[in-house]
Scaffold this active site. Structure first.
Site, mmCIF file in Angstrom:
data_model
loop_
_atom_site.group_PDB
_atom_site.id
_atom_site.type_symbol
_atom_site.label_atom_id
_atom_site.label_comp_id
_atom_site.label_asym_id
_atom_site.label_seq_id
_atom_site.Cartn_x
_atom_site.Cartn_y
_atom_site.Cartn_z
ATOM 1 C CE LYS A 22 -56.335 -47.531 -16.531
ATOM 2 N NZ LYS A 22 -55.323 -46.890 -17.430
ATOM 3 C CG ASP A 27 -57.937 -50.622 -19.233
ATOM 4 O OD1 ASP A 27 -57.013 -51.391 -19.572
ATOM 5 O OD2 ASP A 27 -57.883 -49.388 -19.381
#
EC number: 2.7.1.148
Length: 323
Positions: free
Chosen positions: A14, A166
């Site tokens: 990401k 996350d």
């Protein structure tokens, strides 16, 4: 149980298109706002059902073998600190804590198979790309299938949040606005983009960054509608009020990150886009318009880069959402 015998799943990276701290929480953590963008670049995890089994109702400890983990890179010295192992433990603990699940789910047998996990590691560690969190999320999704738990995505996101801040975005498996510590997610549709990522082999400790006196910790919070409406301010450019609050701190502390970011800034005149850092570093990236890819590729082949780099693009599918 399940009919799956083996799964091979992609575990994407990401980037943060921007990253704000909007305040400190009563629990000592910080509230964040960011847009997570998943990339078509990452690790692969292979999950194999073995003939060995364990009692899922037994207490979990270091001798309680749920998975056997091997990797193409060195694994954490204390195996219980590895996020793949933590994800497996968190999933089983969630099941153990749910008497309703145990009593009503006929798919769960008295014993569950030990799963052999092979991590084919591509993503660098300590880079702000979420590699370990992505591996944890992929593990949750795979073991949910292989152990026949049938948790839905909302439940897996909650379990993932106990493993790491996350992890939820990778369970969701699509671009999203994140709030809280990263667990409150609102999907967002973004156009496809290409990116040049530079990955310096140095980084600053996250704990030290959060404690740094120069870190901006009180960015005014934006509404979801404001973030969605302002995509032009953070997709290819990074204009006010958007920023990565960690970037000025990291570039002071880690010369390699500053060097990589300056390299990308020299390319901004060619791309018409704006370079920035992802997460707390150390990776930095530059959006590349489609019609500039060949130009940037030619530049890289001639001039090189100050560190490892990759040309990649945004993930154009829903990622790893559980069935």
């Amino acid at each position: 149980m399940t009919s799956y015998a083996k799964l091979s799943l992609f575990s994407p990276a990401k980037i943060n298109l921007f990253l704000h701290i909007t305040g400190k929480r009563a629990d000592g953590y910080h509230n964040l706002q960011t847009v997570f963008r998943l990339l078509d670049w990452g690790d692969t995890l292979e999950f194999l059902v073995t003939q060995d089994s364990f009692d899922p109702t037994a207490p979990i400890n270091e001798q309680h073998l749920l998975v056997r983990l091997s990797s193409t890179v060195a694994i954490t010295a204390q195996v219980m600190d590895n996020l793949v192992i933590k994800a497996a433990v968190a999933l089983l603990q969630a099941w153990q804590n749910s008497a309703l699940t145990r009593s009503s789910d006929p798919a769960v047998t008295p014993h569950l198979p030990v799963i052999e996990v092979t991590l084919n590691k591509v993503l660098p560690t300590g880079a702000g790309l979420g590699g370990g969190s992505s591996n944890a999320a992929t593990t949750l999704i795979a073991l949910n299938k292989l152990w026949g738990f049938h948790y839905d995505i909302e439940a897996l996101i909650k379990i993932g949040a106990t493993v790491g801040a996350d992890v939820p975005i990778f369970v969701l498996g699509q671009d999203a606005i994140a709030e809280g510590i990263g667990e409150r997610l609102t999907p967002i549709k973004l156009p496809q983009h290409q990116y040049l990522l530079l990955n310096p082999a140095a980084h600053a400790a996250t704990q030290a960054l959060f404690a740094h006196p120069d870190l901006q910790r009180n960015v005014p919070a934006l509404s979801i509608d404001e973030i969605k409406a302002a995509q032009s301010c953070y997709l290819q450019q990074l204009n006010a009020p958007f920023s990565n609050v960690f970037e000025p701190v990291v570039t002071k502390l880690v010369p390699e990150v500053n060097q990589a970011l300056n390299y990308l800034r020299q390319l901004e005149a060619l791309t018409g886009t704006q370079a920035r850092m992802t997460g707390t570093g150390s990776s930095v990236f530059l959006p590349i318009p489609t019609d500039k890819i060949s130009l940037i590729t030619h530049h890289l082949s001639n001039a090189g880069a100050p560190c490892d780099y990759v040309l990649t693009q945004s993930l154009d599918k829903n990622g790893q959402n559980p069935e």
